[in-house]
Design a protein around this motif. Structure first.
Motif, PDB file in Angstrom:
ATOM      1  N   UNK A  69     -48.540 -15.377  29.817  1.00  0.00           N
ATOM      2  CA  UNK A  69     -49.131 -14.048  30.009  1.00  0.00           C
ATOM      3  C   UNK A  69     -48.362 -13.223  31.030  1.00  0.00           C
ATOM      4  N   UNK A  70     -47.876 -13.865  32.099  1.00  0.00           N
ATOM      5  CA  UNK A  70     -47.099 -13.124  33.100  1.00  0.00           C
ATOM      6  C   UNK A  70     -45.795 -12.646  32.483  1.00  0.00           C
ATOM      7  N   UNK A  71     -45.138 -13.518  31.766  1.00  0.00           N
ATOM      8  CA  UNK A  71     -43.869 -13.160  31.131  1.00  0.00           C
ATOM      9  C   UNK A  71     -44.023 -12.052  30.112  1.00  0.00           C
ATOM     10  N   UNK A  72     -45.182 -11.962  29.480  1.00  0.00           N
ATOM     11  CA  UNK A  72     -45.432 -10.899  28.488  1.00  0.00           C
ATOM     12  C   UNK A  72     -45.928  -9.614  29.154  1.00  0.00           C
ATOM     13  N   UNK A  73     -46.045  -9.604  30.451  1.00  0.00           N
ATOM     14  CA  UNK A  73     -46.501  -8.405  31.154  1.00  0.00           C
ATOM     15  C   UNK A  73     -47.992  -8.201  31.088  1.00  0.00           C
ATOM     16  N   UNK A  74     -48.741  -9.277  30.796  1.00  0.00           N
ATOM     17  CA  UNK A  74     -50.188  -9.167  30.681  1.00  0.00           C
ATOM     18  C   UNK A  74     -50.912  -9.541  31.964  1.00  0.00           C
ATOM     19  N   UNK A  75     -50.172 -10.115  32.920  1.00  0.00           N
ATOM     20  CA  UNK A  75     -50.811 -10.574  34.157  1.00  0.00           C
ATOM     21  C   UNK A  75     -49.805 -10.564  35.304  1.00  0.00           C
ATOM     22  N   UNK A  76     -50.341 -10.651  36.509  1.00  0.00           N
ATOM     23  CA  UNK A  76     -49.535 -10.724  37.728  1.00  0.00           C
ATOM     24  C   UNK A  76     -50.157 -11.793  38.619  1.00  0.00           C
ATOM     25  N   UNK A  77     -49.336 -12.562  39.323  1.00  0.00           N
ATOM     26  CA  UNK A  77     -49.841 -13.656  40.145  1.00  0.00           C
ATOM     27  C   UNK A  77     -49.134 -13.656  41.491  1.00  0.00           C
ATOM     28  N   UNK A  78     -49.712 -14.375  42.438  1.00  0.00           N
ATOM     29  CA  UNK A  78     -49.118 -14.503  43.775  1.00  0.00           C
ATOM     30  C   UNK A  78     -49.499 -15.843  44.380  1.00  0.00           C
ATOM     31  N   UNK A  79     -48.601 -16.391  45.159  1.00  0.00           N
ATOM     32  CA  UNK A  79     -48.832 -17.616  45.915  1.00  0.00           C
ATOM     33  C   UNK A  79     -48.496 -17.340  47.380  1.00  0.00           C
ATOM     34  N   UNK A  80     -49.215 -17.963  48.284  1.00  0.00           N
ATOM     35  CA  UNK A  80     -48.970 -17.738  49.707  1.00  0.00           C
ATOM     36  C   UNK A  80     -49.228 -18.994  50.501  1.00  0.00           C
ATOM     37  N   UNK A  81     -48.500 -19.143  51.579  1.00  0.00           N
ATOM     38  CA  UNK A  81     -48.723 -20.199  52.563  1.00  0.00           C
ATOM     39  C   UNK A  81     -48.866 -19.524  53.918  1.00  0.00           C
TER      40      UNK A  81
END
Length: 315
Positions: free
Chosen positions: A298-310
Motif C-alpha cells: 500500500x505504501x509503494x502504491x501511494x495509498x499509505x504513509x508510515x513512520x518509525x521512531x526511536x
C-alpha cells in the motif's frame, strides 16, 4: 522538586530564605532569589551586567516586609512568582538539554517570573537577548556541575531508556498532508482522528514507550471528540509535561518516514524546528530520514504513509 538542582542552586534558595528573615517578609519572593544569586554566584550577575549597588536598589524598591524579623527563616514559603521562577529554571535547563538546574537557569527563571522585577532588571540593562547569550555561553555548566555533587555525595549516575514507535495512515484525496507538524503541498492527505501526522504519532509512541507510560491510544483515544482534528504537536506538548513529571528528559529522537511521494528531505529543517519547539528541546536532538517502499504494497502504491521512531530518555 529540587532533586535536579545543583548544590549552588539550592544554596540560592537557602540564602533567599535567610534574606526573608532580615526583611521581615513572610514569603520568599523573586527578588530574594536574586539576592541569593548575589551571594552564591556573583560572577554570573556581573556577566549579566548587574552590580551590587543595582541589586541593592532593586531590593529596596521591591521589599514588602515590615522590617521585623520573623521567628525563623526556615518557615518562609515560596510565593507564586518564586515558585514560577523555579519551574521556569527547570524548563530552561530542559530546553538546553541540561540535566541539572544551575544558577544561570535560576536567573532566567527569575527574570521571566516576576513582571515588576523584570522591569527593574531591564532598567539595569539586563535584557532577554543578554540572558539567552549567557545561557548559550554556559551550556557546559550542566556537566561541570556534576563534579561537586559527585564529590559531595559519592557518585552521580544517570540511566537511559529507549522506546520505539510506529504509525501508519491511509492517504486519501481531500485531506491535508501534515508530517512533523508541517503541512505539505500534495494531492492526498492522511486519514486520522486528529490531523493524521504519522511522524509525530510515531514519536509520541516512542517517547511514551521509553517512559513506560502506555501508548498514544491510551492518552489520546480516537473516541474522544476533543482530539478530533487537532494538531498532533499538542500531543507532544502533553507528553513533554508527563516526562517532566517523571523526571525524564529527552536525549535524542531518530525517526524514519516511509512514503513514495512527496519528497520530504527539503522539509526536514522545518519539521525538526516544529517538533523541537513542542518538546522543549533543541532541533539538533532530532534526526529525520525518509525512505520509499520501492513500489511495494500500500505504501509503494501511494495509498499509505508510515513512520518509525526511536526515542532515548535520560533520568
Amino acid at each position: 522538586m529540587f532533586e535536579r538542582f545543583t548544590e549552588k542552586a539550592r544554596y540560592v534558595i537557602f540564602f533567599a530564605r535567610y534574606q526573608v528573615s532580615r526583611d521581615g517578609d513572610t514569603f520568599i519572593r523573586c527578588h530574594h532569589l536574586l539576592e541569593g544569586l548575589e551571594r552564591v554566584a556573583p560572577k554570573l550577575l556581573r556577566e549579566a551586567g548587574l552590580t551590587g549597588n543595582q541589586i541593592q536598589q532593586i531590593r529596596n524598591s521591591l521589599t514588602q516586609g515590615s522590617g521585623r524579623p520573623i521567628p525563623t527563616f526556615t518557615e518562609a514559603p515560596l510565593d507564586q512568582s518564586a515558585k514560577r521562577a523555579l519551574d521556569l529554571a527547570t524548563e530552561a535547563a530542559e530546553r538546553l538539554g541540561h540535566h541539572w538546574v544551575t544558577p544561570h537557569h535560576l536567573l532566567w527563571g527569575i527574570f521571566h517570573a516576576d513582571t515588576k522585577l523584570r522591569t527593574e532588571l531591564e532598567k539595569a540593562n539586563l535584557t532577554k537577548p543578554r540572558l539567552e547569550s549567557i545561557a548559550e555561553e554556559n551550556r557546559e555548566a550542566d556537566e561541570e556541575a556534576v563534579a561537586p555533587l559527585a564529590n559531595e555525595w559519592g557518585s552521580v549516575t544517570r540511566s537511559s531508556r529507549s522506546g520505539i514507535g510506529y504509525d501508519l495512515h491511509r492517504l486519501a484525496e481531500g485531506r491535508k498532508l501534515i508530517v512533523g507538524g508541517v503541512e505539505l503541498a500534495f494531492d492526498k492527505g492522511s486519514v486520522g482522528h486528529s490531523d493524521g501526522d504519522v511522524l509525530t504519532h510515531a514519536i509520541c509512541d516512542a517517547l511514551l514507550g521509553a517512559a513506560g507510560l502506555g501508548d498514544i491510544g491510551t492518552h489520546f483515544p480516537d473516541t474522544d471528540a476533543k482530539w478530533k482534528g487537532v494538531s498532533s504537536l499538542l500531543f507532544l506538548e502533553h507528553i513533554r509535561k508527563l516526562l517532566g513529571g517523571h523526571h525524564l528528559r529527552i536525549a535524542h529522537i531518530d525517526a524514519i518516514v516511509i512514503t513514495e511521494r512527496p519528497k520530504l528531505s527539503p522539509h526536514f529543517p522545518a519539521m525538526r524546528a516544529a517538533l523541537a519547539e513542542a518538546l522543549g528541546i533543541q532541533p539538533e536532538q532530532i534526526n529525520l530520514k525518509a525512505k520509499t517502499n520501492e513500489g511495494v504494497d500500500a505504501i509503494g502504491r501511494g495509498e499509505a504513509i508510515a513512520a518509525q521512531a526511536i526515542a532515548t530518555l535520560n533520568t
